[in-house]
Design an enzyme around this catalytic site. Structure first.
Site, mmCIF file in Angstrom:
data_model
loop_
_atom_site.group_PDB
_atom_site.id
_atom_site.type_symbol
_atom_site.label_atom_id
_atom_site.label_comp_id
_atom_site.label_asym_id
_atom_site.label_seq_id
_atom_site.Cartn_x
_atom_site.Cartn_y
_atom_site.Cartn_z
ATOM 1 N N ASP A 34 0.871 -1.158 0.000
ATOM 2 C CA ASP A 34 0.000 0.000 0.000
ATOM 3 C C ASP A 34 0.920 1.223 0.000
ATOM 4 O O ASP A 34 2.108 1.101 0.295
ATOM 5 C CB ASP A 34 -0.852 -0.056 1.266
ATOM 6 C CG ASP A 34 -1.705 1.162 1.424
ATOM 7 O OD1 ASP A 34 -2.253 1.605 0.410
ATOM 8 O OD2 ASP A 34 -1.814 1.659 2.545
ATOM 9 N N LYS A 35 0.392 2.372 -0.355
ATOM 10 C CA LYS A 35 1.258 3.538 -0.345
ATOM 11 C C LYS A 35 1.085 4.358 0.935
ATOM 12 O O LYS A 35 2.013 4.514 1.720
ATOM 13 C CB LYS A 35 0.974 4.428 -1.562
ATOM 14 C CG LYS A 35 1.924 5.591 -1.680
ATOM 15 C CD LYS A 35 1.529 6.501 -2.809
ATOM 16 C CE LYS A 35 0.273 7.296 -2.498
ATOM 17 N NZ LYS A 35 0.443 8.254 -1.413
ATOM 18 N N THR A 36 -0.154 4.791 1.125
ATOM 19 C CA THR A 36 -0.392 5.718 2.217
ATOM 20 C C THR A 36 -0.221 5.020 3.561
ATOM 21 O O THR A 36 -0.837 4.004 3.810
ATOM 22 C CB THR A 36 -1.825 6.265 2.126
ATOM 23 O OG1 THR A 36 -2.055 6.616 0.774
ATOM 24 C CG2 THR A 36 -2.004 7.446 3.027
ATOM 25 N N LYS A 45 -16.486 18.378 -0.008
ATOM 26 C CA LYS A 45 -15.055 18.239 -0.237
ATOM 27 C C LYS A 45 -14.823 16.813 -0.687
ATOM 28 O O LYS A 45 -15.498 15.880 -0.225
ATOM 29 C CB LYS A 45 -14.259 18.590 1.013
ATOM 30 C CG LYS A 45 -14.076 17.460 1.982
ATOM 31 C CD LYS A 45 -13.219 17.826 3.155
ATOM 32 C CE LYS A 45 -13.298 16.670 4.166
ATOM 33 N NZ LYS A 45 -12.791 16.965 5.454
ATOM 34 N N ARG A 94 -1.600 14.926 -1.684
ATOM 35 C CA ARG A 94 -2.991 14.491 -1.711
ATOM 36 C C ARG A 94 -3.847 15.719 -1.925
ATOM 37 O O ARG A 94 -3.793 16.658 -1.142
ATOM 38 C CB ARG A 94 -3.383 13.920 -0.361
ATOM 39 C CG ARG A 94 -2.896 12.578 -0.132
ATOM 40 C CD ARG A 94 -3.580 12.063 1.097
ATOM 41 N NE ARG A 94 -3.628 10.627 0.962
ATOM 42 C CZ ARG A 94 -4.483 9.869 1.556
ATOM 43 N NH1 ARG A 94 -5.393 10.391 2.343
ATOM 44 N NH2 ARG A 94 -4.459 8.585 1.389
ATOM 45 N N ASP A 97 -4.693 6.003 -4.386
ATOM 46 C CA ASP A 97 -4.392 7.371 -4.797
ATOM 47 C C ASP A 97 -4.378 7.513 -6.310
ATOM 48 O O ASP A 97 -4.401 6.537 -7.040
ATOM 49 C CB ASP A 97 -3.016 7.762 -4.252
ATOM 50 C CG ASP A 97 -3.174 8.716 -3.105
ATOM 51 O OD1 ASP A 97 -4.091 9.548 -3.171
ATOM 52 O OD2 ASP A 97 -2.382 8.622 -2.155
ATOM 53 N N ARG A 114 -5.439 4.044 -8.096
ATOM 54 C CA ARG A 114 -6.896 4.118 -8.167
ATOM 55 C C ARG A 114 -7.543 2.745 -8.049
ATOM 56 O O ARG A 114 -8.516 2.436 -8.719
ATOM 57 C CB ARG A 114 -7.330 4.756 -9.496
ATOM 58 C CG ARG A 114 -7.098 6.246 -9.573
ATOM 59 C CD ARG A 114 -8.084 6.943 -8.696
ATOM 60 N NE ARG A 114 -7.971 8.398 -8.808
ATOM 61 C CZ ARG A 114 -7.810 9.183 -7.752
ATOM 62 N NH1 ARG A 114 -7.708 8.680 -6.546
ATOM 63 N NH2 ARG A 114 -7.771 10.490 -7.915
ATOM 64 N N LYS A 144 -7.320 -4.653 -5.038
ATOM 65 C CA LYS A 144 -6.020 -5.000 -4.464
ATOM 66 C C LYS A 144 -5.950 -6.498 -4.225
ATOM 67 O O LYS A 144 -4.990 -7.173 -4.586
ATOM 68 C CB LYS A 144 -5.827 -4.265 -3.132
ATOM 69 C CG LYS A 144 -5.558 -2.787 -3.257
ATOM 70 C CD LYS A 144 -5.237 -2.207 -1.888
ATOM 71 C CE LYS A 144 -4.975 -0.713 -1.986
ATOM 72 N NZ LYS A 144 -4.596 -0.122 -0.709
ATOM 73 N N ASN A 169 -8.499 -0.528 4.203
ATOM 74 C CA ASN A 169 -8.622 -0.868 2.789
ATOM 75 C C ASN A 169 -7.597 -1.898 2.337
ATOM 76 O O ASN A 169 -7.648 -2.403 1.237
ATOM 77 C CB ASN A 169 -8.519 0.401 1.929
ATOM 78 C CG ASN A 169 -7.211 1.124 2.166
ATOM 79 O OD1 ASN A 169 -6.509 0.814 3.138
ATOM 80 N ND2 ASN A 169 -6.874 2.054 1.313
#
Lengths: 900, 347
Positions: free
Chosen positions: A267-269, A422, A444, A526, A579, A585, A608
């Site tokens: 994962d990135k974040t 938002k 982000r 992302d 995305r 995933k 996630n």
């Protein structure tokens, strides 16, 4: 205590919630109640639940509560912790129920003196229980191989049994019949039924040779894995001092697979990055702030957060100038969120945010003078530049992974109704002018937009919302459509950029793992640009690379393209999927797992990533910012991505190496031990006579030889940790499954058979005609048993000595101790005392004394040992000398580790 | 698994910095280098070859003589006689003659050997009651069921000693005679002291009775003799009263079951107190008078008499020296190959 569905129960502060209950009323205003859900999802921030207004009026009036006769219709029990749909029918009205009105079993009531609730699910139907034991059982490839091999051994056992049974049939036919004068009792033989005798022999040999399939193998393997898990837990180099978080092996069954990983899905974040959000740029009305490097003074605002930093004072100037668009921008930030404020002392605000970027944004608004002070279910109180302003909260349009945006509808004191929205920039921009200003900088980006609403339109929409939210089936979709409908025609206010810093050591770790031939795929929710920027900053992407595969989640859907995707992706050095949804995933992991036959590892930190973590062979959770769900679903967890290098290259590699050596030796030992019976069968008329004393058979695996091999399995190190890091290619043998496979198993079988052959025939040659030096014979079966068992114990001890690379004190104690224990027990079993107590159980009286005092016996034992061990030694030497692996080279070069 | 420790503070969960937990235990890491392995191989080869040579020399100084008497000489008629089980109670004596060319120096041991007799069959080996043979009165009258069908005789009396092993006891007896030029002289043999000390004194005991005046026959009263025996257990040695019952040494020797179908068991030891046997067995002509009782024709067995002297590592045993020599040579060969390979590739 007999809590049943439909009961109304009272909960008190700091008590665990006993069942899944519908909140009816509480001590707090508006029927609010605060809970902590750490036991459920690991998130420690307080969450708020609110009772329906109609039920909260019941208050603490027991009589009224007792008369409460509402009817709840809801979904069947399930394991979704964050979803609930139901409807309450009471007094001819119906009220929608959702998760916000539920207290789930396992939560703890906080800051609420009491509350009443109606039990919806109890016992096994609660969501907590529904979540238990649903995780798939993971097994390592070694485990599967082991099971196959045990089946093979069973087959081998049956073959042996058949051979010996046939031998017995022939022997009885040719020899046994003539010998029957001394074996009168043998009914089948007397009737010339030699086949039946063979049949009985078959089962006798199955019993005798069953030690080939050692039960203690499984126990030992588990002990070794448990030990390796403890070593991971104890490792100081995987302990994160800032957060006081040690690494944790949450399962004990996967350790050796850590040494075989070929694919890492990250994962990135929060995994590659810190997930500490810093509000450092924004664009309001087309003007960018935050690009100049100066520090901003927030002294005008007594409620500001001292830790907050922003590098552009022109924004402060703008807010002081009361520019309407800037004010609206920060008003939106302070209104549109789900943060809970906590104000312990006057002015000392703490925000409980579920996601860190939300917290960052609200904090930013706070510092720029739009302080979010308090909220009730129907109002939000802001201090706009020091003045308290009350907004009426009409609706909250929730955030979720599909919508990727949230909105609130508020009525301001002047009576105007506004929708503030938002959300992810692509989602918002789909309806607005395309503007990509921040995306190029690896941030982000959230876009902010608003819309003025007409009273009548809203009223009509709210009615439909109420309708939609009481539907049980497809409520989600219905709501989403409604939300979609009202979130159109938005006016762009601006955009915010929240930076997420890379974790320490990430580029180095990725470089090192790449050298170890591990392919790292980044799967992120992302957007492309952000993902690519992270790719550049952590060395996965370089400008000189031309084998890069970047794919967006929108593209993956067609099953027939899966193969193409996989092939293309595997041709590339770097793969980044952006995305992607959590489900995608997991699908990517599943795709690689099933098609590449490779060991996959998924690492992530958020909810996630749970599905991906559960799908991969090994799931690693980062115990970081975004709650605990990933950690709870994972097999290993630690605080920093960079520890992955140590987990794989050191712990994984050692675990794999140790487990393979352990298995090799264990199978060897049991073959050497058991097959002696096979050879003896040819001399004892295949009568299933055992070679050894029954006590020796019982104790060999569990007492005489278990500890040395366990010590090897726990402590052995071929290459020390420094070199494991220095030469990542040492990891390669594990990926190629070189250390223990079917070929290796065949070799250890061969070695075991050879050893058993020598173990039997050297003493046979020496002793079939030998006598003691006092003339009396020692060619009897008992003496033979003692000689062979002693040789066996010595041979396998020498062999473990040769197989051990790293002799710690424990190894010494176990090896020498096992030998000592063998002789001690041998002499005890053959002692006068035990025999006089139980003559039929210890018939070997005196054999040890009479044998082991003979020089010829020791000559035979020595010869057997030399003959059994030397060939293996020569082969090993030739291999390391002629075809040295990198491991061998490293071993010869490394200086003995010093203990500091 | 993550144990929460009792000590509080900011680093409460920090693992201990012990060598054990950090896997930094001091250790010795032996390595298979040419410098260690090759000398070890040469050393091993030398040791084995030297031992082999030494053993070979020692073995050359021992003597062994085997005489198969199954149907040699006058034993042929006995062999024929024993073919018929009806003749079991008739005695049959025969003689075989042989010649010793070189003096057997030192202690000489007299063995009987059996070829193709399976004392190592599982059911045979189990068919005994050690509890009875250690002299337990309970087991004497009530032997273990393992002894079936040699547990009770046809009168229903418990058999002592019970079981197939005792039942099949070897019952030929021998008299070794030395034919010197002057006379015919019986070679004196010790018929006691041929068992392990532990067997004679611990494992085998006669039943203990309170009344010490009872004869052995009375002690064994109420038991039957094994089916194939010609005399009861308390009467095995007519010359020595103390060598009867379960502690009869021939019985003890027989009860120690051989591991392989070809075996020899000690019968007697030369008594060197009497001339001309003080030095051992002198060269010359000998004969063995045999009371031929044990049938072997059913199982194509052979019987033999073995005379042997012993060395420090047991009787004449050519296997061990040769095995050592072969092993030593093989290791030497391996060592040379390893050296060559190492020389060619590693340097």
């Amino acid at each position: 205590m007999n809590v049943r569905v439909g009961d109304i129960i009272k909960l008190e502060n700091n008590h665990f919630v006993a069942a899944d209950i519908l909140l009816l009323s509480s001590s707090e205003p508006y029927g609010l109640c605060y809970i902590e859900t750490a036991e459920l999802d690991g998130e420690t921030n307080l969450k708020v639940r609110q009772a329906l207004t109609v039920t909260s009026d019941l208050g603490a009036d027991v009589a009224k509560l007792a008369d409460f006769n509402g009817e709840v219709i809801c979904e069947p029990p399930n394991n979704k912790l964050d979803k609930f749909t139901g409807t309450l029918y009471w007094r001819d009205n119906k009220y929608p129920l959702d998760n916000e009105k539920m207290l789930l079993r396992g939560c703890v009531l906080r800051n609420t003196d009491w509350c009443f609730g109606m039990v919806i699910f109890a016992g096994l139907q609660t969501k907590l229980m529904q979540n238990c034991g649903r995780t798939k059982f993971k097994r390592t490839s070694i485990d599967k191989l082991m099971n196959t091999l045990v089946l093979w051994i069973f087959g081998f056992l049956v073959c042996m049994g058949v051979i010996l049974a046939i031998g017995n049939t022939i022997w009885e036919q040719k020899v046994g019949r003539t010998f029957s004068v001394y074996l009168l009792w043998d009914e089948p033989i007397r009737n010339n039924n030699v086949v039946f005798s063979g049949f009985l022999t078959f089962w006798s040999y199955i019993i005798i040779l069953n030690t080939m399939v050692p039960i203690s193998l499984y126990v030992s393997v588990e002990v070794i894995r448990l030990g390796h898990s403890y070593f991971i837990n104890w490792d100081r180099k995987m302990y994160y001092i800032q957060k006081d978080t040690p690494a944790e092996a949450r399962t004990t069954t996967l350790n050796e697979e850590l040494g075989q990983v070929e694919f890492i899905f990250s994962d990135k974040t929060g995994t590659l990055t810190q997930n500490i959000m810093v509000f450092n740029k924004c664009s309001i009305n087309g003007k960018s702030y935050g690009t100049i490097m100066d520090s901003t003074n927030f002294s005008f605002n007594p409620l500001s957060d001292r830790k907050f930093k922003f590098h552009d004072s022109s924004l402060v100037e703008a807010i002081k100038m009361e520019e309407p668009s800037v004010q609206e921008f920060f008003r939106l930030l302070s209104l549109c969120h789900t943060v809970m404020p906590e104000e312990k002392n006057e002015g000392d605000l703490v925000y409980q945010a579920q996601s860190p970027d939300e917290g960052a944004l609200v904090t930013a608004a706070r510092n720029f003078g739009f302080v979010f002070r308090s909220r009730t279910p129907e109002t939000v109180t802001l201090y706009e530049m020091g003045i308290a302003v009350n907004y009426q909260l009409l609706a909250i349009l929730d955030f979720n992974n599909v919508r990727k945006r949230m909105s609130v509808i508020v009525r301001n004191p002047a009576g105007h109704i506004k929708l503030y929205c938002k959300g992810a920039d692509t989602i918002i921009f789909d309806r607005l002018d395309p503007s990509n200003q921040f995306a190029g900088e690896g941030l982000r980006t959230l876009a902010l937009a608003y819309k003025d609403l007409d009273e009548n339109v809203l009223e009509e929409w709210m009615k439909r919302l109420l309708n939609a939210s009481t539907v049980i089936e497809n409520r989600e979709e219905g709501l989403a459509d409604l939300y979609e409908e009202i979130e159109t025609g938005l006016m762009l206010l601006g955009a915010t950029a929240v930076e997420d810093k890379l974790q320490e050591g990430v580029p180095e770790t990725i470089a090192c793992l790449t050298l170890a031939n591990i392919k790292i795929w980044v799967l992120t929710g992302d957007k492309l640009e952000t993902a690519m920027n992270i790719g550049y900053s952590c060395n996965m992407l370089r400008d000189d690379m031309n084998e890069v595969f970047i794919i967006s989640g929108h593209s993956v859907s067609e099953p027939e393209l899966e193969q193409v995707l996989l092939e293309t992706a595997c041709l590339c050095k770097t793969v980044i999927c952006c995305r992607v949804t959590p489900m995608q995933k997991a699908q990517v992991v599943e795709l690689v797992k099933t098609n590449k036959m490779a060991v996959t590892l998924a690492i992530g930190d958020g909810a996630n990533d749970v599905s991906m973590i559960k799908t991969a062979h090994i799931g690693v959770g980062i115990s970081g910012q975004e709650g605990m769900q990933a950690v709870l679903a994972s097999d290993y967890s630690f605080a920093q991505f960079r520890y992955l290098q140590r987990l794989l290259l050191v712990h994984g590699r050692w675990s794999y190496f140790r487990m393979c050596n352990f298995l090799f030796y264990f199978f060897y030992k049991n073959f050497a031990f058991t097959l002696v019976h096979f050879w003896f069968g040819f001399f004892c008329g295949f009568s299933a006579q055992t070679v050894y004393d029954q006590w020796f058979i019982t104790l060999f695996n569990i007492v005489y030889t278990s500890l040395p091999v366990l010590a090897m399995g726990l402590f052995d190190q071929d290459v020390n940790e420094a070199n494991s890091h220095r030469y990542p290619s040492l990891y390669r043998p594990g990926q190629l499954n070189l250390l223990f496979n079917k070929r290796q198993f065949f070799l250890c079988t061969l070695q075991g058979m050879g050893t058993s052959f020598l173990l039997f025939f050297i003493p046979y040659g020496a002793f079939c005609l030998v006598v003691r030096d006092d003339g009396s014979h020692i060619s009897d079966q008992q003496a033979f048993a003692v000689i062979i068992s002693t040789s066996l114990v010595i041979v396998v001890s020498v062999q473990i000595g040769l197989d051990t690379y790293y002799w710690t004190a424990v190894n010494h104690v176990f090896v020498w101790g096992s030998l000592a224990v063998y002789f001690a027990i041998l002499f005890a079993m053959h002692s006068d005392g035990l025999f006089s107590i139980l003559p039929s159980h210890f018939p070997f009286i005196g054999t040890a004394r009479n044998c082991l005092t003979q020089k010829s016996v020791w000559l035979v034992i020595m010869l057997t040992t030399v003959a059994c061990v030397m060939p293996g030694l020569a082969v090993r030497f030739l291999k390391t000398d002629l075809y040295p692996t990198l491991t061998d080279k490293t071993i010869t070069e490394q200086v003995p580790q010093t203990c500091d | 698994m993550g144990k929460v420790k009792a000590n509080a503070g900011p680093l409460a969960r920090r693992p201990d910095n012990s060598a054990f937990k950090q896997q930094r235990l001091p250790a010795w890491s032996p390595m298979l280098t040419a410098q260690t392995v090759l000398p070890f191989f040469y050393g091993m080869a030398t040791v084995c070859v030297l031992l082999g040579v030494w053993l070979l020399v020692t073995v050359q100084n021992t003597h062994e003589l085997k005489v198969d008497y199954t149907h040699a000489g006058s034993c042929d008629k006995c062999f024929e006689k024993r073919k018929d089980r009806a003749n079991a109670n008739q005695s049959c004596n025969c003689t075989v003659v042989f010649n010793i060319e070189n003096t057997f120096k030192g202690d000489v041991f007299f063995y009987y050997g059996l070829i193709n007799f399976h004392q190592n069959l599982r059911q045979y080996m189990d068919s005994r009651d050690d509890g009875q043979m250690i002299g337990r009165n309970k087991n004497l009258k009530n032997p273990s069921s393992y002894c079936e069908p040699f547990m009770k005789d046809k009168n229903g009396l418990p058999i002592a000693p019970c079981g197939a092993v005792a039942n099949s006891m070897f019952n030929d007896s021998f008299t070794l005679v030395y034919h010197s030029a002057a006379s015919r002289q019986v070679v004196p043999l010790f018929r006691k002291g041929i068992t392990w000390y532990t067997d004679k004194n611990v494992k085998f005991r006669n039943p203990q009775v309170e009344n010490k005046t009872l004869t052995l026959a009375q002690v064994f009263e109420g038991t039957g003799q094994p089916l194939y025996w010609q005399k009861p257990v308390y009467d095995l040695d007519p010359w020595d009263r103390n060598n009867n019952g379960f502690i009869n040494e021939d019985l003890i020797v027989w009860m120690r079951e051989a591991a392989f179908p070809n075996f020899k068991k000690l019968y007697g030891v030369l008594n060197r107190a009497i001339e001309p046997f003080t030095e051992g067995l002198p060269a010359g002509n000998y004969s063995v008078d045999i009371s031929y009782n044990f049938p072997v024709e059913y199982f194509q067995g052979r019987k033999e008499v073995v005379l042997s002297t012993v060395s420090w590592f047991g009787g004449q045993n050519n296997f061990l020296p040769i095995a050592y020599l072969v092993t030593g040579c093989l290791i030497l060969l391996l060592a040379v190959i390893l050296t060559a390979v190492w020389w060619k590739f590693a340097l």
